[in-house]
Design a protein around this motif. Structure first.
Motif, PDB file in Angstrom:
ATOM      1  N   PRO A 143       0.811  -1.227   0.000  1.00  0.00           N
ATOM      2  CA  PRO A 143       0.000   0.000   0.000  1.00  0.00           C
ATOM      3  C   PRO A 143       0.843   1.276   0.000  1.00  0.00           C
ATOM      4  N   GLY A 144       0.405   2.230  -0.762  1.00  0.00           N
ATOM      5  CA  GLY A 144       1.045   3.537  -0.805  1.00  0.00           C
ATOM      6  C   GLY A 144       2.401   3.546  -1.485  1.00  0.00           C
ATOM      7  N   ARG A 145       2.750   2.443  -2.152  1.00  0.00           N
ATOM      8  CA  ARG A 145       4.049   2.343  -2.818  1.00  0.00           C
ATOM      9  C   ARG A 145       5.186   2.708  -1.875  1.00  0.00           C
ATOM     10  N   ARG A 146       5.081   2.226  -0.626  1.00  0.00           N
ATOM     11  CA  ARG A 146       6.068   2.575   0.401  1.00  0.00           C
ATOM     12  C   ARG A 146       7.082   1.465   0.644  1.00  0.00           C
ATOM     13  N   ALA A 147       7.134   0.445  -0.193  1.00  0.00           N
ATOM     14  CA  ALA A 147       8.095  -0.645  -0.014  1.00  0.00           C
ATOM     15  C   ALA A 147       8.934  -0.789  -1.280  1.00  0.00           C
ATOM     16  N   TRP A 148      10.230  -0.905  -1.074  1.00  0.00           N
ATOM     17  CA  TRP A 148      11.173  -1.026  -2.178  1.00  0.00           C
ATOM     18  C   TRP A 148      12.091  -2.204  -1.906  1.00  0.00           C
ATOM     19  N   GLN A 149      12.611  -2.791  -2.970  1.00  0.00           N
ATOM     20  CA  GLN A 149      13.486  -3.942  -2.829  1.00  0.00           C
ATOM     21  C   GLN A 149      14.736  -3.732  -3.676  1.00  0.00           C
ATOM     22  N   LEU A 150      15.901  -3.977  -3.046  1.00  0.00           N
ATOM     23  CA  LEU A 150      17.167  -3.908  -3.762  1.00  0.00           C
ATOM     24  C   LEU A 150      17.461  -5.256  -4.391  1.00  0.00           C
ATOM     25  N   ASP A 151      18.042  -5.244  -5.560  1.00  0.00           N
ATOM     26  CA  ASP A 151      18.374  -6.490  -6.245  1.00  0.00           C
ATOM     27  C   ASP A 151      19.783  -6.974  -5.862  1.00  0.00           C
ATOM     28  N   VAL A 152      20.020  -7.112  -4.556  1.00  0.00           N
ATOM     29  CA  VAL A 152      21.293  -7.632  -4.051  1.00  0.00           C
ATOM     30  C   VAL A 152      21.002  -8.773  -3.076  1.00  0.00           C
ATOM     31  N   THR A 153      21.955  -9.665  -2.950  1.00  0.00           N
ATOM     32  CA  THR A 153      21.803 -10.779  -2.017  1.00  0.00           C
ATOM     33  C   THR A 153      22.466 -10.442  -0.685  1.00  0.00           C
ATOM     34  N   ARG A 154      22.133 -11.209   0.339  1.00  0.00           N
ATOM     35  CA  ARG A 154      22.805 -11.032   1.630  1.00  0.00           C
ATOM     36  C   ARG A 154      24.300 -11.258   1.494  1.00  0.00           C
ATOM     37  N   GLN A 155      24.668 -12.231   0.670  1.00  0.00           N
ATOM     38  CA  GLN A 155      26.088 -12.510   0.459  1.00  0.00           C
ATOM     39  C   GLN A 155      26.796 -11.300  -0.147  1.00  0.00           C
ATOM     40  N   ASP A 156      26.126 -10.626  -1.092  1.00  0.00           N
ATOM     41  CA  ASP A 156      26.705  -9.417  -1.690  1.00  0.00           C
ATOM     42  C   ASP A 156      26.903  -8.336  -0.628  1.00  0.00           C
ATOM     43  N   LEU A 157      25.918  -8.176   0.244  1.00  0.00           N
ATOM     44  CA  LEU A 157      26.007  -7.145   1.276  1.00  0.00           C
ATOM     45  C   LEU A 157      27.118  -7.439   2.281  1.00  0.00           C
ATOM     46  N   ARG A 158      27.430  -8.710   2.479  1.00  0.00           N
ATOM     47  CA  ARG A 158      28.445  -9.103   3.465  1.00  0.00           C
ATOM     48  C   ARG A 158      29.856  -9.171   2.890  1.00  0.00           C
ATOM     49  N   ARG A 159      29.991  -9.210   1.569  1.00  0.00           N
ATOM     50  CA  ARG A 159      31.305  -9.365   0.952  1.00  0.00           C
ATOM     51  C   ARG A 159      32.112  -8.085   1.126  1.00  0.00           C
ATOM     52  N   ALA A 160      33.153  -8.159   1.934  1.00  0.00           N
ATOM     53  CA  ALA A 160      33.988  -6.997   2.231  1.00  0.00           C
ATOM     54  C   ALA A 160      34.549  -6.392   0.955  1.00  0.00           C
ATOM     55  N   GLY A 161      34.497  -5.076   0.881  1.00  0.00           N
ATOM     56  CA  GLY A 161      35.056  -4.365  -0.258  1.00  0.00           C
ATOM     57  C   GLY A 161      34.153  -4.283  -1.467  1.00  0.00           C
ATOM     58  N   SER A 162      32.983  -4.925  -1.432  1.00  0.00           N
ATOM     59  CA  SER A 162      32.090  -4.876  -2.587  1.00  0.00           C
ATOM     60  C   SER A 162      31.304  -3.567  -2.598  1.00  0.00           C
ATOM     61  N   ARG A 163      30.804  -3.224  -3.761  1.00  0.00           N
ATOM     62  CA  ARG A 163      29.967  -2.026  -3.895  1.00  0.00           C
ATOM     63  C   ARG A 163      28.728  -2.147  -2.995  1.00  0.00           C
ATOM     64  N   GLU A 164      28.170  -3.373  -2.924  1.00  0.00           N
ATOM     65  CA  GLU A 164      26.986  -3.596  -2.093  1.00  0.00           C
ATOM     66  C   GLU A 164      27.301  -3.430  -0.612  1.00  0.00           C
ATOM     67  N   SER A 165      28.484  -3.873  -0.193  1.00  0.00           N
ATOM     68  CA  SER A 165      28.897  -3.704   1.198  1.00  0.00           C
ATOM     69  C   SER A 165      29.045  -2.218   1.540  1.00  0.00           C
ATOM     70  N   GLU A 166      29.594  -1.455   0.610  1.00  0.00           N
ATOM     71  CA  GLU A 166      29.708  -0.006   0.809  1.00  0.00           C
ATOM     72  C   GLU A 166      28.326   0.632   0.910  1.00  0.00           C
ATOM     73  N   LEU A 167      27.393   0.200   0.062  1.00  0.00           N
ATOM     74  CA  LEU A 167      26.021   0.701   0.114  1.00  0.00           C
ATOM     75  C   LEU A 167      25.418   0.435   1.493  1.00  0.00           C
ATOM     76  N   LYS A 168      25.635  -0.759   1.995  1.00  0.00           N
ATOM     77  CA  LYS A 168      25.115  -1.128   3.315  1.00  0.00           C
ATOM     78  C   LYS A 168      25.694  -0.216   4.395  1.00  0.00           C
ATOM     79  N   GLN A 169      27.013  -0.056   4.394  1.00  0.00           N
ATOM     80  CA  GLN A 169      27.680   0.726   5.436  1.00  0.00           C
ATOM     81  C   GLN A 169      27.381   2.219   5.339  1.00  0.00           C
ATOM     82  N   GLU A 170      27.330   2.758   4.132  1.00  0.00           N
ATOM     83  CA  GLU A 170      27.204   4.200   3.940  1.00  0.00           C
ATOM     84  C   GLU A 170      25.765   4.694   3.858  1.00  0.00           C
TER      85      GLU A 170
END
Length: 90
Positions: free
Chosen positions: A13-40
């Motif tokens: 409802p209300g278009r208030r939910a968004w989803q990123l096309d990254v995996t948990r593994q991508d978010l945890r991989r040190a030095g990755s663009r996805e990890s930087e996105l998570k931290q920053e």
């Protein structure tokens, strides 16, 4: 690597939910663009209350319950209580 893309979950409802096309593994991989996105971006926005990170499948039960003001709800699911927070924000 490719730039992560956010897409709107049109069924929420209300278009208030968004989803990123990254995996948990991508978010945890040190030095990755996805990890930087998570931290920053994701962690600071989550800690400030601007966003709530949650699996899309976990957003369904609160929508289907039909909770209205005045109803009492006992959340007996595992923590951290993201479904309860979703009900309170509705």
């Amino acid at each position: 690597g490719k730039q992560p893309v956010a897409r709107c979950l049109d069924w929420y409802p209300g278009r208030r939910a968004w989803q990123l096309d990254v995996t948990r593994q991508d978010l945890r991989r040190a030095g990755s663009r996805e990890s930087e996105l998570k931290q920053e971006v994701l962690i600071p926005l989550g800690e400030s209350g601007v966003i709530a990170r949650q699996e899309a499948v976990s957003m369904l039960p609160p929508l289907l319950l039909g909770v209205e003001p005045g109803h009492l709800v006992l959340d007996m699911c595992a923590s951290p209580g993201s479904k309860t927070r979703q009900l309170l924000e509705a």
